[in-house]
Structures are given as C-alpha cells and as structure tokens.
Design an enzyme around this catalytic site. Structure first.
Site, short mmCIF file in Angstrom:
data_model
loop_
_atom_site.label_atom_id
_atom_site.label_comp_id
_atom_site.label_asym_id
_atom_site.label_seq_id
_atom_site.Cartn_x
_atom_site.Cartn_y
_atom_site.Cartn_z
N GLU A 1 0.93 -1.15 0.04
CA GLU A 1 0.00 0.21 -0.17
C GLU A 1 0.88 1.13 0.01
O GLU A 1 1.56 1.66 0.70
CB GLU A 1 -0.86 -0.02 1.26
N LEU A 2 0.98 1.89 -0.92
CA LEU A 2 1.91 2.97 -1.36
C LEU A 2 1.45 4.20 -1.15
O LEU A 2 0.12 4.44 -1.44
CB LEU A 2 2.69 2.76 -2.63
N CYS B 1 -4.89 4.86 -2.87
CA CYS B 1 -3.52 5.31 -3.29
C CYS B 1 -3.41 6.01 -4.42
O CYS B 1 -2.26 6.58 -4.69
CB CYS B 1 -2.42 4.19 -2.79
#
Length: 187
Positions: free
Chosen positions: A12-13, A46
């Site tokens: 999860e960026l 994201c």
C-alpha cells in the site's frame, strides 16, 4: 528484498497524484473524471487524484464544472451516498489538520471542509483554491475527500509543479490532443 527470495508481497503505497487540465480539454468530461478520481472511496485510494493543475485560460470554467459535480455528491454513513466515512478517526484528524493549515496559509474552501456531523467520520467532499505552492496539502499525502485546484500559466508550469513532489503513483493529463497528452504523461 522480497524479489530476491520470490516472496509474494502486497504494498500500500502513498501518493500525491496530480491531474493536469490543459486549455483544450473537454472540461465537463475532465471535471467528471477528476471528481470521480478524487472522491472515490472518500479519497482513500492510493491512486486518488490529490491535486489538479489547471491552465489559467480555462481555470474559472473548470472550477464551475467541478463545483457542479461535487455539489451533486451525497456524503454520509448510509448506503445511498457517494462519499462515506473516513476509515479511522486518526486519518480524519490528519485531513482536518491539512485543511486547517492550508486555510491558515491562504487557501479558500470553496465547498465542503466540514463533517456531516461533529461525531461522524464523514468529511464533506472538499474543493480548495488559492493554496501556497509549498502548502502541505499540495506536497503530502492527504488520503481523504479533498481536491485542491491550482491555477497555472500553461502546461509546462503544470508539469513542473506536478513533478516537484517527490512521490506519486499515478497522474492524468486532460486534453483533446492525444499526442500532446502522451508526451506530457511521459515526462
């Protein structure tokens, strides 16, 4: 490190994903797409659009289109809404802090900016204008239903500002000139 051992991973960026609206864009289409990209899942995606750079000659018309789209959105905690609650109280506080700092720095909340109810985690879809270019709301991940619109002189200025932030997972260029859009996207 995971690649060396072929270990499966899911990341999860963070992102501060820009959209660029050029002078020849279909403004209604761009507004619909950008509003959807900014407010899907209450902005908690994201690759959510978190800042928009709009060429000055179409800025006012684009702002009107965006406001028309945002004012149609319903926010709340029931199944019949487009904007639901923030995932956590801590995330909501972060977004509210960013909003307060932006306003203290000269930004204007054009629509939204408040909770549907003081006890809820639902923040109304929010559109900001007039931010300082160094404002945290333009440089740090928000991860909430906030859409800053920034007036720029031209596509080159938009591209420079889009690239001035050290991270971003996605970006979009809104133009009727496909070749120009691809060239800008590559940069």
């Amino acid at each position: 490190a995971a690649a060396d051992s072929l270990t499966p991973v899911m990341l999860e960026l963070g992102g501060k994903d820009p959209a660029i609206v050029l002078e020849d864009a279909d403004l209604e289409r761009a507004a619909k797409g950008i509003v959807w990209g900014a407010f899907l899942n209450a902005g908690q995606t994201c690759i959510s659009i978190e800042r928009v750079y709009v060429v000055e000659e179409v800025y006012d018309a684009f702002l009107r289109e965006v406001l028309g789209q945002v004012r149609k959105l319903r926010a709340g905690s029931t199944p019949n809404v487009e904007i639901g609650p923030m995932t956590t109280q801590a995330q909501l506080k972060w977004v509210e802090t960013q909003l307060a700092e932006a306003v203290e720095g000269g930004a204007e909340v054009v629509v939204g900016g408040t909770r549907t109810d003081p006890a809820s985690n639902v923040l109304m879809p929010t559109v900001l204008t007039g931010m300082d270019p160094e404002s945290g709301i333009l440089r740090e991940e928000t991860f909430g239903p906030v859409l800053p619109l920034v007036r720029v002189k031209d596509g080159e200025e938009a591209l420079g500002r889009a690239n001035a932030v050290p991270y971003g997972l996605s970006a979009s260029v809104w133009t009727k000139d496909k070749a120009r859009g691809i060239r800008m996207a590559q940069r």
